[in-house]
Design an enzyme around this catalytic site. Structure first.
Site, mmCIF file in Angstrom:
data_model
loop_
_atom_site.group_PDB
_atom_site.id
_atom_site.type_symbol
_atom_site.label_atom_id
_atom_site.label_comp_id
_atom_site.label_asym_id
_atom_site.label_seq_id
_atom_site.Cartn_x
_atom_site.Cartn_y
_atom_site.Cartn_z
ATOM 1 N N CYS A 105 45.735 46.556 40.908
ATOM 2 C CA CYS A 105 46.718 46.859 41.951
ATOM 3 C C CYS A 105 47.649 47.987 41.537
ATOM 4 O O CYS A 105 48.125 48.749 42.362
ATOM 5 C CB CYS A 105 47.512 45.613 42.282
ATOM 6 S SG CYS A 105 48.081 44.782 40.811
ATOM 7 N N LYS A 137 45.821 27.568 43.574
ATOM 8 C CA LYS A 137 44.634 27.832 44.406
ATOM 9 C C LYS A 137 44.160 29.226 43.981
ATOM 10 O O LYS A 137 44.696 30.235 44.399
ATOM 11 C CB LYS A 137 45.019 27.818 45.893
ATOM 12 C CG LYS A 137 43.879 27.501 46.837
ATOM 13 C CD LYS A 137 42.682 28.411 46.777
ATOM 14 C CE LYS A 137 42.885 29.726 47.479
ATOM 15 N NZ LYS A 137 41.729 30.656 47.261
ATOM 16 N N GLU A 155 45.211 51.431 50.157
ATOM 17 C CA GLU A 155 44.670 50.941 48.891
ATOM 18 C C GLU A 155 43.163 50.754 49.025
ATOM 19 O O GLU A 155 42.695 50.041 49.914
ATOM 20 C CB GLU A 155 45.337 49.610 48.557
ATOM 21 C CG GLU A 155 44.890 49.071 47.228
ATOM 22 C CD GLU A 155 45.627 47.803 46.866
ATOM 23 O OE1 GLU A 155 45.619 46.861 47.671
ATOM 24 O OE2 GLU A 155 46.209 47.765 45.779
ATOM 25 N N GLU A 160 53.354 39.443 45.014
ATOM 26 C CA GLU A 160 52.867 40.610 44.259
ATOM 27 C C GLU A 160 51.722 41.175 45.074
ATOM 28 O O GLU A 160 50.663 40.554 45.162
ATOM 29 C CB GLU A 160 52.356 40.187 42.869
ATOM 30 C CG GLU A 160 53.401 39.601 41.954
ATOM 31 C CD GLU A 160 54.372 40.652 41.438
ATOM 32 O OE1 GLU A 160 54.095 41.858 41.572
ATOM 33 O OE2 GLU A 160 55.413 40.258 40.906
HETATM 34 P P1 NAD Z 1 43.585 38.388 49.280
HETATM 35 O O1 NAD Z 1 44.949 38.568 49.796
HETATM 36 O O2 NAD Z 1 42.466 38.372 50.252
HETATM 37 O O3 NAD Z 1 43.448 37.020 48.467
HETATM 38 C C1 NAD Z 1 44.347 36.639 47.455
HETATM 39 C C2 NAD Z 1 44.440 35.128 47.409
HETATM 40 O O4 NAD Z 1 44.981 34.662 48.642
HETATM 41 C C3 NAD Z 1 43.084 34.422 47.238
HETATM 42 O O5 NAD Z 1 43.242 33.286 46.443
HETATM 43 C C4 NAD Z 1 42.759 34.014 48.673
HETATM 44 O O6 NAD Z 1 41.897 32.911 48.733
HETATM 45 C C5 NAD Z 1 44.126 33.669 49.207
HETATM 46 N N1 NAD Z 1 44.248 33.749 50.672
HETATM 47 C C6 NAD Z 1 43.522 34.501 51.562
HETATM 48 N N2 NAD Z 1 43.935 34.264 52.800
HETATM 49 C C7 NAD Z 1 44.922 33.337 52.743
HETATM 50 C C8 NAD Z 1 45.754 32.707 53.708
HETATM 51 N N3 NAD Z 1 45.630 32.952 55.023
HETATM 52 N N4 NAD Z 1 46.687 31.838 53.275
HETATM 53 C C9 NAD Z 1 46.835 31.578 51.958
HETATM 54 N N5 NAD Z 1 46.075 32.141 50.997
HETATM 55 C C10 NAD Z 1 45.132 33.015 51.381
HETATM 56 O O7 NAD Z 1 43.413 39.506 48.197
HETATM 57 P P2 NAD Z 1 42.162 39.781 47.281
HETATM 58 O O8 NAD Z 1 41.135 40.524 48.063
HETATM 59 O O9 NAD Z 1 41.749 38.528 46.623
HETATM 60 O O10 NAD Z 1 42.822 40.728 46.155
HETATM 61 C C11 NAD Z 1 42.965 42.084 46.326
HETATM 62 C C12 NAD Z 1 44.381 42.448 46.713
HETATM 63 O O11 NAD Z 1 45.328 41.872 45.814
HETATM 64 C C13 NAD Z 1 44.627 43.931 46.637
HETATM 65 O O12 NAD Z 1 45.303 44.358 47.792
HETATM 66 C C14 NAD Z 1 45.529 44.086 45.422
HETATM 67 O O13 NAD Z 1 46.349 45.186 45.396
HETATM 68 C C15 NAD Z 1 46.297 42.852 45.421
HETATM 69 N N6 NAD Z 1 46.777 42.566 44.073
HETATM 70 C C16 NAD Z 1 48.101 42.730 43.784
HETATM 71 C C17 NAD Z 1 48.586 42.501 42.510
HETATM 72 C C18 NAD Z 1 50.037 42.666 42.145
HETATM 73 O O14 NAD Z 1 50.446 42.141 41.124
HETATM 74 N N7 NAD Z 1 50.834 43.354 42.901
HETATM 75 C C19 NAD Z 1 47.710 42.072 41.536
HETATM 76 C C20 NAD Z 1 46.374 41.909 41.857
HETATM 77 C C21 NAD Z 1 45.922 42.142 43.143
#
Ligand code: NAD
Length: 465
Positions: free
Chosen positions: A279, A170, A369, A245
């Site tokens: 990130c 997803k 962040e 992650e």
């Molecule tokens: P997000 O958590 O909003 O979304 C990430 C994914 O989770 C998307 O596919 C989203 O549709 C899904 N999602 C959202 N709510 C959900 C739920 N209730 N249940 C299941 N899935 C759900 O994050 P974002 O805004 O897309 O990305 C930014 C964040 O990701 C930042 O905080 C960043 O640091 C983090 N990030 C971490 C890494 C790492 O490797 N540590 C890498 C990239 C991004």
């Protein structure tokens, strides 16, 4: 942009169960460039069933054959690299050279590394009178963010397939077109039907349905700490394996013996690349008080040069969030040296490269962040103070240390509570484990450590003869 109207399930593009759609917007000009179906629980269920049905045969496929499919996948990504880079640029907004070099270049390396690992990894070892086998965990539910759309997918799917797992992906709602291209690549590479499945959709609908599905054995999630916490709780309640992650607030520590100009220049570039949406970005620069003013001047000059060379952030909400943090920095008393909340043009979700000086470790911009092109420069008194500040957040994903020689920098790096540290500008290594200490996550991606996340062990004890 080309977009599929269906979901890739069981080796074919199938109509979505519901009729809702997600519009994909180019963040550079705010134009709609395509639409994909917004999946619901029934789509997820169909995909998980397909993945379960494909599991026994794929798990029993010899590792050499799994390696051959991954090599083919890598080759398709290479052959279609221009199309993928253009798609990433269109839906994420990153400048095309960055999309070509990093957004597509890195996943090609990662796919290649797992083709090699699948062929060479010892899936069985002898321990005394036992044979210890490493077996696939099962069906993987992979949930990915938009910031490195293809890399985040490949960093999960390639090791999962190498291990013998099957996958339901997803992807993020902002970047589904790259995910659809990846599904096409998997198909072209001859990966058997059902081994990889794609459901596009909203996080709280399709993402949540996948995380909660009882047919999923491991949830591998990359995204925000807030959503990660929820997914971890759901998985914990179901006694399901989980890999997380999450976010970061990494420190770039410049020790007095370092080449200051180089350390500051690379540090600014690190934060501004991908418009700060990385990130592991070193968003806190820590400088000794005696070099502080010079470092601020150098950083301001370096950031100003980025001016119109960085792309937009991914969407309007993200721009608002970043602008909110810039306002907060000013209201909490940090000194705005370059940038600010004004966007440079009328169209597109652009944020100026922004640098704050006189940032205290307790300020919001030094703790949370931001995920935008915003650098905070902090002052430290001595090495112990620098360690305390560097470790003084809930995160622990990455970091950097600069010193006159590598040994001094490495000795300091050992005191940091973080998953990876770049020593004097050491390069990103796609075979080294990537993941966080503290609230930056659970588990590791990439290389052999990333493969281990998708394996579980079985011991067979034999009578000693
Ligand atoms: P997000 O958590 O909003 O979304 C990430 C994914 O989770 C998307 O596919 C989203 O549709 C899904 N999602 C959202 N709510 C959900 C739920 N209730 N249940 C299941 N899935 C759900 O994050 P974002 O805004 O897309 O990305 C930014 C964040 O990701 C930042 O905080 C960043 O640091 C983090 N990030 C971490 C890494 C790492 O490797 N540590 C890498 C990239 C991004």
């Amino acid at each position: 942009m080309k977009a599929h109207e269906g979901m890739y399930i069981g080796g074919a593009w199938r109509p979505a169960v519901g009729s809702d759609i997600i519009e994909v917007v180019n963040p550079a000009d705010e134009q709609v460039i395509g639409q994909v179906p917004a999946g619901i629980a029934d789509d997820v269920d169909a995909a998980v069933r397909a993945a379960r049905a494909a599991l026994p045969a794929w798990a029993a496929t010899p590792p050499a054959e799994r390696a051959a499919r991954l090599t083919a996948l890598r080759d398709v990504l290479v052959a279609r690299k221009d199309e993928i880079a253009e798609t990433v640029t269109a839906e994420l907004g990153s400048p095309l050279p960055f999309s070509q070099g990093v957004h597509v270049g890195v996943p090609i390396l990662v796919a290649g590394s797992y083709a090699e690992l699948a062929a060479t990894h010892a899936f069985e070892e002898k321990v005394g009178n036992s044979v210890v086998r490493q077996e696939p965990v099962g069906v993987v539910g992979a949930i990915t963010p938009w910031n490195y759309p293809l890399h985040q997918i490949v960093a999960k799917v390639a090791p999962a397939l190498a291990a013998g797992c099957t996958v339901v992906l997803k992807p993020a709602e902002d970047t589904p077109l790259t995910a659809q291209l990846f599904a096409e690549a998997v198909h072209e590479a001859g990966v058997p039907a059902g081994v990889f499945n794609l459901v596009t959709g909203l996080g709280p609908v399709a993402g949540q349905a996948l995380a909660e599905h009882e047919g999923v054995d491991l949830v591998s999630f990359t995204g925000s700490t807030a959503v990660g916490r929820k997914i971890g709780a759901t998985a914990g309640a179901a006694i399901k394996k989980v890999a997380l992650e999450l976010g970061g607030k990494s420190a770039n520590v410049i020790l007095p013996s370092a080449d200051l100009a180089k350390a500051v220049g690379v540090g600014v570039a690190n934060v501004m690349s991908n418009s700060g949406q990385t990130c592991s970005a070193w968003t806190r620069m820590l400088v000794h008080r005696e070099q502080y003013d010079e470092a601020v001047e150098l950083a301001a000059a370096a950031a100003a040069k980025y001016g119109d060379r960085i792309g937009p952030v991914v969407n309007a909400k993200q721009r608002e969030r970043v602008q909110g943090y810039i306002d907060k920095g000013v209201s909490e008393g940090a000194r705005l040296v370059v940038g600010g909340t004004e966007g440079p043009g009328e169209r597109g979700y652009f944020v100026q490269p922004t640098v704050f000086a006189d940032v205290n470790p307790e300020m919001t911009i030094a703790q949370e962040e931001i995920f935008g092109p915003v650098l905070s420069i902090l002052r430290y008194e001595d090495e112990d103070d620098a360690v305390r500040i560097a470790n003084g957040t809930v995160y622990g994903l990455a970091g950097a240390v600069w010193a006159g020689d590598d040994a001094e920098a490495a000795a300091f790096a050992l005191r940091l509570e973080t998953g990876q540290v770049d020593i004097n500008g050491g390069r990103f290594n796609p075979r080294a484990p990537f993941g966080g200490y503290k609230q930056s996550g659970v588990g590791r991606e990439l290389g052999a450590h990333g493969l281990a996340e998708y394996l579980q062990t079985k011991s067979l004890q034999f009578q000693e003869r």
